[in-house]
Design an enzyme around this catalytic site. Structure first.
Site, PDB file in Angstrom:
ATOM      1  N   HIS A 134       0.825  -1.218   0.000  1.00 44.53           N
ATOM      2  CA  HIS A 134       0.000   0.000   0.000  1.00 44.53           C
ATOM      3  C   HIS A 134       0.862   1.273   0.000  1.00 44.53           C
ATOM      4  O   HIS A 134       0.509   2.279   0.610  1.00 44.53           O
ATOM      5  CB  HIS A 134      -1.009  -0.017   1.161  1.00 44.53           C
TER       6      HIS A 134
ATOM      7  N   HIS B 276      -1.562   5.090   9.515  1.00 44.41           N
ATOM      8  CA  HIS B 276      -0.229   5.691   9.652  1.00 44.41           C
ATOM      9  C   HIS B 276      -0.343   7.028  10.378  1.00 44.41           C
ATOM     10  O   HIS B 276      -0.098   8.086   9.801  1.00 44.41           O
ATOM     11  CB  HIS B 276       0.413   5.880   8.277  1.00 44.41           C
TER      12      HIS B 276
ATOM     13  N   HIS C 202      10.765  -3.300   3.335  1.00 45.90           N
ATOM     14  CA  HIS C 202      11.185  -1.902   3.233  1.00 45.90           C
ATOM     15  C   HIS C 202      11.565  -1.352   4.597  1.00 45.90           C
ATOM     16  O   HIS C 202      11.072  -1.817   5.626  1.00 45.90           O
ATOM     17  CB  HIS C 202      10.119  -1.015   2.575  1.00 45.90           C
TER      18      HIS C 202
HETATM   19 FE   LIG Z   1       2.232   1.230   5.535  1.00 50.83          FE
END
Ligand SMILES: [Fe+2]
Length: 319
Positions: A12, A59, A194
Site C-alpha cells: 500500500h 499511519h 522496506h
Molecule cells: Fe504502511
C-alpha cells in the site's frame, strides 16, 4: 450465508497513491508498477464482491500515538479519506457495511478476540491505495462496501503473525455465520520488505519476500512461526506490516488456488508484492466427501458447539 471467496495481498505504498492522483501512471517508472495490476482489476471486475474486508494499518492518520488499538474494526456507515498532510486523496468516500461489521464484532469478540469497535474513522493510503490498485479510480463511488480492519504495526508490540492468522480464522467464522448471501473478499495489505529510516533505509530483500509469497500460498502455518525480529532483520523495520497478510490468509481455506502474483522493485523505497488467492472450492468439496477424518469431525463439532453457545449468550444479551 455470507462467504469469503478470495484473499488479496497488496502493498500500500503511499507514493503509488501520489502517482495515481498526479496522473503519472504512464511514466515508465510507474507503468512498471501499475501494469502488474491490470489483470487484478480484470479479476476484480469479474469477481464482483458484495463486500470487501480490508486489513491495513493506520499511519498516524486516524489514531495518534496517544491511542493505538491493536485490532480496530470499522463499524461506521462511511469512512472519509484522511488528510495525510497534503489534503485528502481525491478518492470516493469509503462506504461501510455496518450490519455485517456489527455481526463480525459480536462474533469475533465472543470468539475471544478483543477488537476495538470504531464508529467514526478516516482512512489513509493504507486502505485507499490497494482499493485503487484493484478497483481502479472510480469518480463517485467504490463498487462495493468496505469493512476496514486497522492493525497496529506502527508501535511496539504489534500482534504476532500467529495471532493474526488465528484472527483471520475467527473472521471467517464470523462471516460464515452471517445469514445473508454475500460474496466477501478480504485484503491483507502493507509491505513487502522496506525500511524508511536509519542506517538500513532503502533495504529491500527480494529473496525473503518471494519466499514469503511462496509460503503464503502453500504453507502459511510456517509463516505464523516467524518472530518479529526476523521480520525486522530480513524485511526491514516496516516489513512487519506483512503480518497483516496473515489475517487475510487465515480467513481462507488451508489449500488455495493462487490465481495471480506480481512482484516488482522498487516503488519509492519499497518492494511491491501482490497475490490473489481463491478458496479451492472444488478441492474443498472433494475433501468434504472423501475426508471425514475423526480429527476433522471433532474439530467441526467443537466449533459448532462454540458457535451455538456464542449465539445463546448473544441472544440473552439482546433481550
Ligand atoms: Fe504502511
Amino acid at each position: 450465508m455470507a462467504k469469503i471467496i478470495a484473499g488479496i495481498g497488496s502493498s500500500h505504498v503511499p507514493a503509488i497513491g501520489a502517482a495515481l492522483d498526479n496522473g503519472k501512471t504512464e511514466e515508465p517508472y510507474w507503468k512498471r508498477v501499475f501494469s502488474g495490476f491490470e489483470k487484478s482489476k480484470e479479476w476484480m471486475a469479474k469477481t464482483k464482491p458484495d463486500v470487501a474486508i480490508v486489513v491495513y494499518n493506520d499511519h498516524a492518520s486516524a489514531f495518534s500515538v496517544e491511542m493505538i488499538p491493536t485490532f480496530a474494526l470499522g463499524c461506521a456507515a462511511e469512512f472519509p479519506p484522511a488528510d495525510e498532510g497534503w489534503g485528502p486523496r481525491p478518492v470516493p468516500v469509503v462506504k461501510g457495511h455496518p450490519a455485517l461489521a456489527a455481526h463480525i464484532a459480536q462474533s469475533v469478540i465472543l470468539d475471544e478476540f478483543d477488537l476495538t469497535i470504531v464508529n467514526k474513522m478516516e482512512v489513509d493510503h493504507g486502505l485507499t491505495v490497494p482499493m485503487n490498485l484493484l478497483f481502479g479510480q472510480p469518480k463517485d463511488a467504490w463498487p462495493c462496501p468496505v469493512i476496514p480492519l486497522a492493525v497496529n504495526v506502527v508501535m511496539y508490540p504489534p500482534p504476532t503473525g500467529h495471532r493474526c492468522y488465528m484472527l483471520g480464522k475467527a473472521l471467517r467464522r464470523a462471516v460464515e455465520s452471517y445469514p445473508e448471501d454475500l460474496k466477501v473478499v478480504i485484503f491483507g495489505t502493507g509491505g513487502l520488505s522496506h525500511q524508511i529510516s536509519g542506517p538500513r533505509a532503502g533495504l529491500i530483500n527480494s529473496k525473503w519476500d518471494k519466499s514469503f509469497l511462496d509460503n503464503l500460498s502453500k504453507d502459511p502455518k510456517k509463516l505464523t512461526r516467524i518472530p518479529h525480529l526476523e521480520y525486522m532483520r530480513e524485511a526491514g523495520a516496516e516489513g512487519i506490516e506483512m503480518v497483516m497478510w496473515l489475517i487475510m490468509r487465515g480467513a481462507l481455506d488451508d489449500k488455495v488456488d493462487e490465481v495471480y502474483r506480481f512482484y516488482t522493485v522498487p516503488a519509492s523505497n519499497t518492494a511491491v508484492g501482490h497475490i490473489i488467492l481463491e478458496n479451492a472450492r472444488k478441492a474443498s468439496s472433494t475433501r468434504k466427501v472423501a475426508g471425514k477424518s475423526k480429527r476433522g469431525s471433532a474439530g467441526k463439532s467443537r466449533q459448532a458447539a462454540a458457535r451455538k453457545s456464542i449465539h445463546r449468550i448473544a441472544s440473552k444479551g439482546t433481550r
